[in-house]
Design an enzyme around this catalytic site. Structure first.
Site, PDB file in Angstrom:
ATOM      1  CG  ASP A 140      -2.276   0.265   0.475  1.00  0.00           C
ATOM      2  OD1 ASP A 140      -2.410   1.263   0.016  1.00  0.00           O
ATOM      3  OD2 ASP A 140      -3.279   0.096   1.865  1.00  0.00           O
ATOM      4  CG  ASP A 184      -9.031   2.027  -1.348  1.00  0.00           C
ATOM      5  OD1 ASP A 184      -7.719   2.216  -1.799  1.00  0.00           O
ATOM      6  OD2 ASP A 184      -9.314   1.915   0.069  1.00  0.00           O
TER       7      ASP A 184
END
Length: 419
Positions: free
Chosen positions: A150, A210
């Site tokens: 991430d 996201d």
């Protein structure tokens, strides 16, 4: 034929260092299951192992869903003082992670882990920035096969492609140095244009913020509608992500894929028709197919979508390119992509609120064929969701497409010929 041979020869002559990681993984987009969309931080060994067992027993593994990926919140908030390793949460994983990976391997599947290229993960746990070798060695020792990496708390080491490249390359080098094959999946939300650099160091890269389990609702948390915005955000609806992916779709190739994020199919925020569109476009744009639902308790509609062998076969096709959007006319869109064995994948998409008839001509479908397919020829058409041959058509095809829905077609025997 000559043109195809020339293109193939030119591609083969390109330096190998530009072709993804050259680790032999993700020859076609990876498939599997990820903990995040359904469970967030509320994970433990039982949830993950039960999901793996379900995937192994209900036919999903046989379809290619092979990776079980543990997302954020698997760890304690402090590294081990002596080894400096990240410590698995003993409450969630009382046997540790090595025992869990061993159990999943025995089921015939592989296992993924999560970290962030920053000081902390997005959940506030220790990140791997500055600890790349320590963490890679631990994951290799514990038996992991996959890393989702991430972008939170990145200490300002972003803002230009070179900064992001250097930061993510450190972990790629660390994974390679373990001697264990790792599928390396970057999750930097499209920041700094990973489609332009990530294929040299990773197997997939996120292209947007996201996903949110919604078809088209605008959200201030996902303010950008185009791929070239460096404010990725989150809670991005389905159409937002698809629109961003279209502009960079041709950056993907075998071994390195644009990642449109974890699938939401089965989580309840969209209709069955919308979920069918969701799955169709992830397949057509060659995104990894990572389930994000409760695979131990699925409806028939969910199973019918994620287990459609004819649709999944498009994802596994060895053809070079994802589908391209040929045109968008209001709420109607047309996509086309070449397949193996002289076939063509066609998607008619309706983002509007009412069912419509959409016409696609051969001239449009084969717009990027060199030279064009004979636009007068009769072509057999199969509907991959209906699993039904529709017959032969000449010059064009017109079909009803439901609201927020698609028709996903396979055109057979579309060999390149001159008019």
């Amino acid at each position: 034929m000559f043109t195809k041979l020339v293109i193939a020869a030119a591609l083969a002559a390109l330096p190998t260092h530009i072709m993804a990681m050259n680790n032999g993984l993700a020859v076609t987009p990876q498939m599997g299951w990820n903990t995040w969309n359904k469970y967030g931080c509320n994970i433990n060994e039982d949830i993950i192992l039960n999901a793996a067992k379900a995937i192994a027993s209900n036919g999903l593994k046989d379809l290619g869903y092979n990776y079980i990926i543990i997302d954020d919140c698997w760890q304690l908030h402090q590294r081990d003082n002596k080894s400096k390793q990240i410590v698995p949460d003993p409450t969630k994983f009382p046997r540790g992670l090595k025992a869990l990976t061993s159990d999943i391997h025995k089921l015939g599947m592989q296992v993924g882990i999560y970290s962030s290229a920053g000081t902390y993960t997005c959940g506030g746990y220790p990140g791997s920035l500055g600890y790349e070798k320590v963490d890679a060695n631990a994951w290799a020792e514990w038996g992991f096969d996959y890393l989702k990496y991430d972008n939170c708390y990145n200490e300002g080491e972003s803002g230009t492609p070179k900064l992001s490249y250097d930061r993510y390359k450190k972990m790629g080098n660390a994974l390679n140095s373990t001697g264990r094959p790792f599928l390396y999946s970057l999750c930097n939300w499209g920041e700094d244009g990973p489609w332009n650099f990530a294929s040299t160091i990773s197997n997939s890269w996120r292209i947007s913020g996201d996903i949110y389990d919604n078809f088209n609702r605008p959200d201030p948390a996902c303010p950008c509608e185009t791929y070239d915005c460096n404010l990725a955000g989150f809670r991005c609806n389905l159409l937002n992500i698809i629109n961003k992916a279209n502009a960079v779709s041709q950056k993907a190739r075998s071994g390195g894929w644009n990642d449109l994020d974890i699938l939401e199919v089965g989580n309840g925020g969209m209709t069955t028709e919308e979920y069918r569109t969701h799955f169709t476009m992830w397949v057509a744009l060659r995104s990894p197919l990572l389930l994000g639902n409760d695979v131990t308790n699925m409806t028939k509609d969910t199973k019918d979508i994620i287990m459609n062998e004819e649709v999944i076969a498009i994802s596994k096709d060895k053809q070079f390119s994802p589908a391209s959007r040929i045109w968008m006319k209001g709420d109607q869109q047309l996509y086309s992509g070449s397949l193996e064995n002289n076939a063509t994948n066609v998607i008619l998409m309706n983002t509007g609120e009412k069912s419509v008839k959409i016409t696609a001509t051969w001239e449009d479908i084969f717009l990027y064929s060199l030279p064009h397919v004979n636009t007068k020829k009769s072509i057999k058409v199969r509907d991959l969701w209906l699993k039904k041959d529709l017959g032969s058509f000449s010059g064009h095809i017109t079909l009803d497409v439901p609201s927020h829905g698609v028709r996903m077609l396979k055109l057979m025997d579309t060999a390149v010929t001159t008019d």
